[in-house]
Design a protein around this motif. Structure first.
Motif, PDB file in Angstrom:
ATOM      1  N   LEU A   6     -65.722  -5.088  81.869  1.00  0.00           N
ATOM      2  CA  LEU A   6     -67.131  -4.284  82.070  1.00  0.00           C
ATOM      3  C   LEU A   6     -67.280  -3.782  83.063  1.00  0.00           C
ATOM      4  N   PRO A   8     -69.319  -3.410  86.473  1.00  0.00           N
ATOM      5  CA  PRO A   8     -70.296  -4.232  86.981  1.00  0.00           C
ATOM      6  C   PRO A   8     -71.651  -3.547  87.163  1.00  0.00           C
ATOM      7  N   ARG A  11     -72.088  -1.919  82.589  1.00  0.00           N
ATOM      8  CA  ARG A  11     -71.876  -3.093  81.888  1.00  0.00           C
ATOM      9  C   ARG A  11     -71.217  -2.313  80.651  1.00  0.00           C
ATOM     10  N   GLN A  13     -68.105  -0.842  78.526  1.00  0.00           N
ATOM     11  CA  GLN A  13     -66.881  -1.401  77.922  1.00  0.00           C
ATOM     12  C   GLN A  13     -65.673  -0.398  78.432  1.00  0.00           C
ATOM     13  N   ASN A  82     -65.907  -6.747  85.910  1.00  0.00           N
ATOM     14  CA  ASN A  82     -66.136  -7.914  85.131  1.00  0.00           C
ATOM     15  C   ASN A  82     -65.159  -7.967  83.914  1.00  0.00           C
ATOM     16  N   GLU A  90     -67.482 -14.775  81.162  1.00  0.00           N
ATOM     17  CA  GLU A  90     -67.345 -13.670  82.264  1.00  0.00           C
ATOM     18  C   GLU A  90     -66.936 -14.061  83.636  1.00  0.00           C
TER      19      GLU A  90
END
Ligand SMILES: [Zn+2]
Length: 136
Positions: A6, A8, A11, A13, A82, A90
């Protein structure tokens, strides 16, 4: 199942099928998309043949969705993403923005997993308090 990545900031994809997609810009302002292997420790990468990725060059990395810069402000050589691991947890993943530096740092709470033949380059970054990182 491959790890999900992700941005950061937004978020969004960043992994599509077996590629982690990032947008990059070289010091000479050449821009393009780069596909990375989402597996930790696999440094495979691909770009369009007209966008040559030069070994040793430093790149600014952007989220291809929100265009935020993913290089860390306190150490622009490191890029933060992330990741959702196979257990659904996560974690923070740091990679080098310099082509050819093979190092990955996975931060899970207070736990740090370093991998790659060049992992010693930035290990000190993770040893010190956040406020002091800018002095590295
Ligand atoms: Zn984003």
């Amino acid at each position: 199942m491959a790890n999900d990545y992700l941005c950061p900031i937004c978020r969004g994809q960043l992994r599509i099928e077996n590629s982690l997609v990032i947008s990059v810009k070289s010091k000479t302002h050449k821009k393009g998309l780069l596909f990375l292997n989402p597996e930790i420790g696999n440094y495979g990468k691909a770009s369009h043949p007209t966008f040559e990725i030069i070994q040793g060059d430093e790149y600014t990395v952007f989220c291809p969705i929100c265009h935020a810069t993913l290089n860390r402000e306190e150490n622009p050589h490191l890029v933060k993403l992330n990741m959702i691991d196979a257990q659904g947890v996560e974690v923070d993943v740091f990679i080098s923005g310099i082509v050819g530096e093979k190092c990955t740092y996975v931060v899970k709470g207070k736990e740090l997993q370093e991998s790659g033949p060049d992992k010693n380059i930035y290990d000190k970054y993770f040893d010190i308090p956040d406020a002091d990182k800018k002095y590295l």
